[in-house]
Write a protein that holds these residues in place. Structure first.
Motif, PDB file in Angstrom:
ATOM      1  N   CYS A 350       0.818  -1.188  -0.005  1.00 26.58           N
ATOM      2  CA  CYS A 350       0.171  -0.140   0.058  1.00 26.58           C
ATOM      3  C   CYS A 350       0.823   1.186   0.073  1.00 26.58           C
ATOM      4  O   CYS A 350       2.049   1.165   0.595  1.00 26.58           O
ATOM      5  N   HIS A 351       0.357   2.353  -0.688  1.00 23.82           N
ATOM      6  CA  HIS A 351       1.418   3.447  -0.808  1.00 23.82           C
ATOM      7  C   HIS A 351       0.433   4.712  -0.867  1.00 23.82           C
ATOM      8  O   HIS A 351      -0.725   4.813  -1.059  1.00 23.82           O
ATOM      9  N   ASN A 352       1.305   5.992  -0.294  1.00 22.66           N
ATOM     10  CA  ASN A 352       0.777   7.383  -0.240  1.00 22.66           C
ATOM     11  C   ASN A 352      -0.647   7.087   0.623  1.00 22.66           C
ATOM     12  O   ASN A 352      -1.716   7.776   0.190  1.00 22.66           O
ATOM     13  N   SER A 353      -0.520   6.380   1.703  1.00 24.06           N
ATOM     14  CA  SER A 353      -1.939   6.380   2.224  1.00 24.06           C
ATOM     15  C   SER A 353      -1.803   6.538   3.758  1.00 24.06           C
ATOM     16  O   SER A 353      -0.595   6.572   4.295  1.00 24.06           O
ATOM     17  N   SER A 354      -2.757   6.496   4.594  1.00 21.08           N
ATOM     18  CA  SER A 354      -2.660   6.277   6.029  1.00 21.08           C
ATOM     19  C   SER A 354      -3.901   5.809   6.640  1.00 21.08           C
ATOM     20  O   SER A 354      -4.871   5.525   6.078  1.00 21.08           O
ATOM     21  N   ASN A 355      -3.648   5.416   7.933  1.00 22.50           N
ATOM     22  CA  ASN A 355      -4.938   4.606   8.648  1.00 22.50           C
ATOM     23  C   ASN A 355      -5.343   3.689   7.817  1.00 22.50           C
ATOM     24  O   ASN A 355      -6.783   3.463   7.585  1.00 22.50           O
ATOM     25  N   LEU A 356      -4.585   2.651   7.467  1.00 19.90           N
ATOM     26  CA  LEU A 356      -4.980   1.280   6.947  1.00 19.90           C
ATOM     27  C   LEU A 356      -4.930   0.110   7.817  1.00 19.90           C
ATOM     28  O   LEU A 356      -3.889   0.149   8.273  1.00 19.90           O
ATOM     29  N   PHE A 357      -5.677  -0.880   7.836  1.00 23.35           N
ATOM     30  CA  PHE A 357      -5.530  -1.964   8.513  1.00 23.35           C
ATOM     31  C   PHE A 357      -6.036  -3.217   7.635  1.00 23.35           C
ATOM     32  O   PHE A 357      -6.984  -3.417   7.166  1.00 23.35           O
ATOM     33  N   ALA A 358      -4.973  -4.080   7.665  1.00 21.74           N
ATOM     34  CA  ALA A 358      -5.117  -5.426   6.790  1.00 21.74           C
ATOM     35  C   ALA A 358      -5.655  -5.161   5.481  1.00 21.74           C
ATOM     36  O   ALA A 358      -6.884  -5.652   5.051  1.00 21.74           O
ATOM     37  N   SER A 359      -4.797  -4.520   4.749  1.00 20.36           N
ATOM     38  CA  SER A 359      -5.247  -3.807   3.221  1.00 20.36           C
ATOM     39  C   SER A 359      -3.904  -4.388   2.327  1.00 20.36           C
ATOM     40  O   SER A 359      -2.794  -4.515   2.805  1.00 20.36           O
ATOM     41  N   SER A 360      -4.290  -4.318   1.123  1.00 25.75           N
ATOM     42  CA  SER A 360      -3.233  -4.797   0.140  1.00 25.75           C
ATOM     43  C   SER A 360      -3.583  -3.557  -1.147  1.00 25.75           C
ATOM     44  O   SER A 360      -4.643  -3.803  -1.645  1.00 25.75           O
ATOM     45  N   GLY A 361      -2.452  -3.407  -1.748  1.00 26.26           N
ATOM     46  CA  GLY A 361      -2.391  -2.656  -3.047  1.00 26.26           C
ATOM     47  C   GLY A 361      -3.528  -1.667  -3.028  1.00 26.26           C
ATOM     48  O   GLY A 361      -3.647  -0.979  -4.009  1.00 26.26           O
ATOM     49  N   LEU A 362      -3.395  -0.675  -1.940  1.00 27.40           N
ATOM     50  CA  LEU A 362      -4.387   0.460  -2.004  1.00 27.40           C
ATOM     51  C   LEU A 362      -3.410   1.761  -2.023  1.00 27.40           C
ATOM     52  O   LEU A 362      -2.062   1.654  -1.803  1.00 27.40           O
ATOM     53  N   ARG A 363      -3.843   2.491  -2.886  1.00 30.43           N
ATOM     54  CA  ARG A 363      -2.997   3.952  -2.982  1.00 30.43           C
ATOM     55  C   ARG A 363      -3.965   5.095  -2.846  1.00 30.43           C
ATOM     56  O   ARG A 363      -5.169   4.862  -3.008  1.00 30.43           O
ATOM     57  N   ARG A 364      -3.520   5.761  -1.884  1.00 25.65           N
ATOM     58  CA  ARG A 364      -4.167   7.347  -1.737  1.00 25.65           C
ATOM     59  C   ARG A 364      -5.250   7.053  -1.132  1.00 25.65           C
ATOM     60  O   ARG A 364      -6.441   7.486  -1.347  1.00 25.65           O
ATOM     61  N   LYS A 365      -5.370   6.052  -0.170  1.00 23.17           N
ATOM     62  CA  LYS A 365      -6.703   5.859   0.647  1.00 23.17           C
ATOM     63  C   LYS A 365      -6.355   5.995   2.236  1.00 23.17           C
ATOM     64  O   LYS A 365      -5.382   6.233   2.799  1.00 23.17           O
ATOM     65  N   GLN A 366      -7.417   6.028   2.909  1.00 26.44           N
ATOM     66  CA  GLN A 366      -7.488   6.293   4.252  1.00 26.44           C
ATOM     67  C   GLN A 366      -8.716   5.413   4.762  1.00 26.44           C
ATOM     68  O   GLN A 366      -9.587   5.420   4.321  1.00 26.44           O
ATOM     69  N   TYR A 367      -8.462   5.140   6.354  1.00 24.25           N
ATOM     70  CA  TYR A 367      -9.711   4.440   6.938  1.00 24.25           C
ATOM     71  C   TYR A 367     -10.200   3.319   6.385  1.00 24.25           C
ATOM     72  O   TYR A 367     -11.480   3.084   6.110  1.00 24.25           O
ATOM     73  N   CYS A 368      -9.312   2.105   5.707  1.00 22.07           N
ATOM     74  CA  CYS A 368      -9.964   1.018   5.016  1.00 22.07           C
ATOM     75  C   CYS A 368      -9.512  -0.268   5.874  1.00 22.07           C
ATOM     76  O   CYS A 368      -8.384  -0.266   6.509  1.00 22.07           O
ATOM     77  N   ILE A 369     -10.199  -1.264   6.041  1.00 24.24           N
ATOM     78  CA  ILE A 369     -10.008  -2.490   6.469  1.00 24.24           C
ATOM     79  C   ILE A 369     -10.360  -3.566   5.652  1.00 24.24           C
ATOM     80  O   ILE A 369     -11.420  -3.605   4.779  1.00 24.24           O
ATOM     81  N   LEU A 370      -9.233  -4.391   5.046  1.00 22.01           N
ATOM     82  CA  LEU A 370      -9.610  -5.407   4.056  1.00 22.01           C
ATOM     83  C   LEU A 370     -10.063  -4.686   2.892  1.00 22.01           C
ATOM     84  O   LEU A 370     -11.008  -5.362   2.153  1.00 22.01           O
ATOM     85  N   ASN A 371      -9.546  -3.743   2.360  1.00 20.66           N
ATOM     86  CA  ASN A 371      -9.842  -3.003   1.271  1.00 20.66           C
ATOM     87  C   ASN A 371     -10.973  -2.348   1.146  1.00 20.66           C
ATOM     88  O   ASN A 371     -11.617  -1.990   0.141  1.00 20.66           O
ATOM     89  N   LYS A 372     -11.880  -2.342   2.457  1.00 20.71           N
ATOM     90  CA  LYS A 372     -13.206  -1.768   2.115  1.00 20.71           C
ATOM     91  C   LYS A 372     -13.277  -0.376   3.119  1.00 20.71           C
ATOM     92  O   LYS A 372     -12.438  -0.275   4.164  1.00 20.71           O
ATOM     93  N   GLN A 373     -13.971   0.693   2.492  1.00 23.53           N
ATOM     94  CA  GLN A 373     -13.953   1.904   3.362  1.00 23.53           C
ATOM     95  C   GLN A 373     -14.991   1.974   4.354  1.00 23.53           C
ATOM     96  O   GLN A 373     -15.873   1.540   4.107  1.00 23.53           O
ATOM     97  N   TYR A 374     -14.320   2.733   5.433  1.00 24.82           N
ATOM     98  CA  TYR A 374     -14.815   3.057   6.647  1.00 24.82           C
ATOM     99  C   TYR A 374     -15.142   4.587   6.964  1.00 24.82           C
ATOM    100  O   TYR A 374     -14.172   5.200   6.583  1.00 24.82           O
ATOM    101  N   THR A 375     -15.830   5.021   7.737  1.00 21.16           N
ATOM    102  CA  THR A 375     -15.665   6.272   8.445  1.00 21.16           C
ATOM    103  C   THR A 375     -14.593   6.240   9.589  1.00 21.16           C
ATOM    104  O   THR A 375     -13.859   5.118   9.767  1.00 21.16           O
ATOM    105  N   LYS A 376     -14.079   7.295   9.806  1.00 21.46           N
ATOM    106  CA  LYS A 376     -13.065   7.235  11.003  1.00 21.46           C
ATOM    107  C   LYS A 376     -13.475   6.710  12.006  1.00 21.46           C
ATOM    108  O   LYS A 376     -12.797   5.614  12.844  1.00 21.46           O
ATOM    109  N   GLU A 377     -14.820   6.971  12.821  1.00 24.99           N
ATOM    110  CA  GLU A 377     -15.322   6.041  13.736  1.00 24.99           C
ATOM    111  C   GLU A 377     -15.643   4.674  13.316  1.00 24.99           C
ATOM    112  O   GLU A 377     -15.064   3.894  14.459  1.00 24.99           O
ATOM    113  N   GLU A 378     -16.009   4.490  12.446  1.00 23.70           N
ATOM    114  CA  GLU A 378     -16.271   3.005  12.279  1.00 23.70           C
ATOM    115  C   GLU A 378     -14.764   2.060  11.897  1.00 23.70           C
ATOM    116  O   GLU A 378     -14.628   1.044  12.354  1.00 23.70           O
ATOM    117  N   TYR A 379     -13.884   2.982  11.577  1.00 25.93           N
ATOM    118  CA  TYR A 379     -12.516   2.334  11.192  1.00 25.93           C
ATOM    119  C   TYR A 379     -11.961   1.952  12.746  1.00 25.93           C
ATOM    120  O   TYR A 379     -11.506   1.052  13.004  1.00 25.93           O
TER     121      TYR A 379
END
Length: 547
Positions: A350-379
């Motif tokens: 994963c590159h150029n991102s922040s606040n990722l958990f258990a993710s693969s291949g993401l770019r310019r993303k934030q608050y994702c788990i298993l490549n699924k988008q969440y809100t900050k609170e949900e994340y």
């Protein structure tokens, strides 16, 4: 605290310094010894086993660290970084009835992987883990360099070949651990030296030949001072373009290194314990580290701050734990080959991102788990629930297991430092890739002349056979031009065999108890106790070298 490694049973210590770091990072104390933790990270890194295959998106023929027959989808550099696909399409919910690593492995297999790790290069197709280079070939871990061939860890270099861990150098061949070199061949631990050959442990030398532990010397032959005329006459009397002569000098050089006095540790650092460290402060149990501070159990990295158990991360890294290849990464736990990433756990590629958990291949993303988008609170809520689940399954606090690695053990960098045969590797749960000896038309094997002066100009079209491994190889035109300029004989060994030969000269990445040969002070050094080396503490070695 003494703990036993859950794999080998080997006892290892967890110091108070360790405990404070683990508490700060919010992780449990490790269950594996430092060596086993390092081996596990290394098993995820394939540097030089390259394969021809097609990009799974554009079908272009490419070079990749993944062979054609693998379960992984592989994209070329252009396709992977394009907008033609979206890693978020592989997103999924976490199943709390299954193990974490099982689900993470399924995600990693499904998301397309980058064929090679390259960034901002020009004409460097056959390189891996490289950035901001130009016109390089079969180089690993290089940055801001030009015209580099068959080398590893090259920073700010130009016109060099077959070298390892070299910075700010030019026109060098077969150099190891060197800074600021110019027109050198076969120099080892010899910084800021120029126009010299077969130096060991020397600094600021010029026009020196077959010398060890010299400082600010010129016109030296075999540690003997000579006049400028004597030196020039000697250099004219030898011919390093002759393979026979070059091999004779190489043999003498290796024997000289073996007998030369050794310092306990090769470091230019403050309050540090380890080996091959440059401009570090408060770094312990670490090897091959540059410009780092407050680190422990880190290897082949640079510019780290407050990091533990890091392998091959560099350039403004902070607060990493159990990470591999995370350049410019900050506040990371258990991440793999992810650049420009922050505040993330278990991120893979994963590159150029922040606040990722258990993710693969993401770019310019934030608050994702298993490549699924969440809100900050949900994340924050879901990631904490997963951590509690991982604690119950005893997975939390562990780097990705080796069984998940896309690479076989004998393809990974691990085998270079932790040698296992096929039976032992399989017994420990690693993969193994049997070598494919099948080949198409090879053509006639060319016999190299003794002297490079007699080599044909079209040598790049000739097929050569390694004198050690029997593998076929070639001399590329750029390499031929460099060797002619330096007046060096053409190699009779394949690039891979030459790399293995260089590794034989590198110190062990482990410290043993020693006693200084002079003052009898107790110390630790990276030499086998039975090696019979003459090892000195730092103070006694410096007196020996500079007095």
């Amino acid at each position: 605290m003494d703990k036993n490694c859950r794999i080998t049973g080997t006892q290892f210590k967890v110091t108070e310094q360790d405990k404070k770091f683990y508490e700060k990072m919010g992780v449990p104390t490790p269950t594996l010894s430092p060596d086993e933790r390092q081996l596990r990270r290394m098993s995820w890194r394939n540097e030089r086993n390259l394969h021809h295959r097609k990009c799974d998106l554009c079908s272009k023929q490419i070079i990749s660290i993944y062979p054609a027959l693998t379960p992984y989808t592989v994209y070329c550099h252009e396709c992977w970084w394009s907008d033609k696909w979206d890693a978020m399409n592989f997103g999924r919910d976490f199943d709390f009835n299954r193990s974490f690593f099982e689900q993470m492995n399924e995600l990693i297999i499904s998301v397309p992987r980058l064929a090679l790790f390259q960034r901002n290069n020009q004409n460097c197709e056959y390189t891996n883990y490289t950035e901001n280079n130009r016109d390089c070939y079969l180089c690993i871990d290089s940055a801001r360099s030009q015209n580099i061939y068959y080398s590893k860890w090259m920073i700010n270099d130009q016109d060099c070949s077959d070298s390892y861990n070299v910075e700010d150098s030019q026109l060098c061949y077969e150099d190891l651990y060197q800074v600021g070199g110019y027109m050198n061949i076969f120099n080892f631990f010899s910084d800021f030296s120029t126009e010299s050959a077969f130096l060991y442990g020397s600094t600021n030398c010029k026009n020196c030949f077959m010398c060890f532990n010299q400082h600010r010397k010129e016109y030296m032959i075999r540690n003997k001072q000579v006049s400028k005329e004597e030196y020039e006459n000697f250099m004219q009397s030898i011919d390093l373009g002759s393979y026979k002569q070059l091999e004779s000098f190489k043999k003498e050089y290796i024997e000289m290194i073996d007998k030369a006095p050794k310092r306990t540790l090769q470091i230019m650092s403050e309050d540090s314990v380890g080996d091959c460290m440059f401009k570090c402060k408060n770094v312990t149990e670490s090897f091959d580290l540059i410009q780092s501070r407050d680190c422990r159990y880190c290897y082949e990295s640079g510019h780290l701050t407050d990091c533990f158990d890091v392998y091959e991360s560099a350039f403004d890294c902070e607060r990493q734990y159990e990470c591999h290849g995370c350049n410019r990464g900050k506040f990371l736990r258990f991440c793999n080959s992810s650049h420009d990433l922050s505040e993330s756990d278990y991120a893979d590629h994963c590159h150029n991102s922040s606040n990722l958990f258990a993710s693969s291949g993401l770019r310019r993303k934030q608050y994702c788990i298993l490549n699924k988008q969440y809100t900050k609170e949900e994340y924050e809520q879901v990631s904490q629930r997963i951590i509690e689940h991982m604690k119950s399954t005893k997975e939390w606090g562990e780097f990705f297991p080796s069984w998940m690695s896309p690479f076989a053990y004998n393809e990974s960098i691990a085998i270079e430092y932790y040698l296992l045969d096929k039976t032992s590797a399989l017994a420990r749960g690693y993969k193994w890739r049997d070598e494919d000896n099948a080949s198409g038309y090879q053509g006639q094997i060319h016999q190299l002349p003794d002297n490079i002066k007699d080599a044909p100009e079209d040598i790049g079209k000739k097929i050569l056979k390694c004198e050690v491994s029997g593998k076929l190889y070639k001399i590329i035109p750029q390499e031929f031009a460099l060797l002619k300029k330096l007046g060096i004989a053409l190699p009779r060994r394949s690039p891979q065999q030459r790399y293995k030969d260089r590794l034989q000269l590198v110190n062990h990445r482990r410290l043993w108890d020693w006693q200084c040969k002079d003052c009898k002070k107790k110390m630790r050094a990276p030499y086998l106790p039975e090696s019979g080396q003459n090892v000195y503490c730092q103070d006694c070695f410096l007196k020996l070298k500079y007095d």
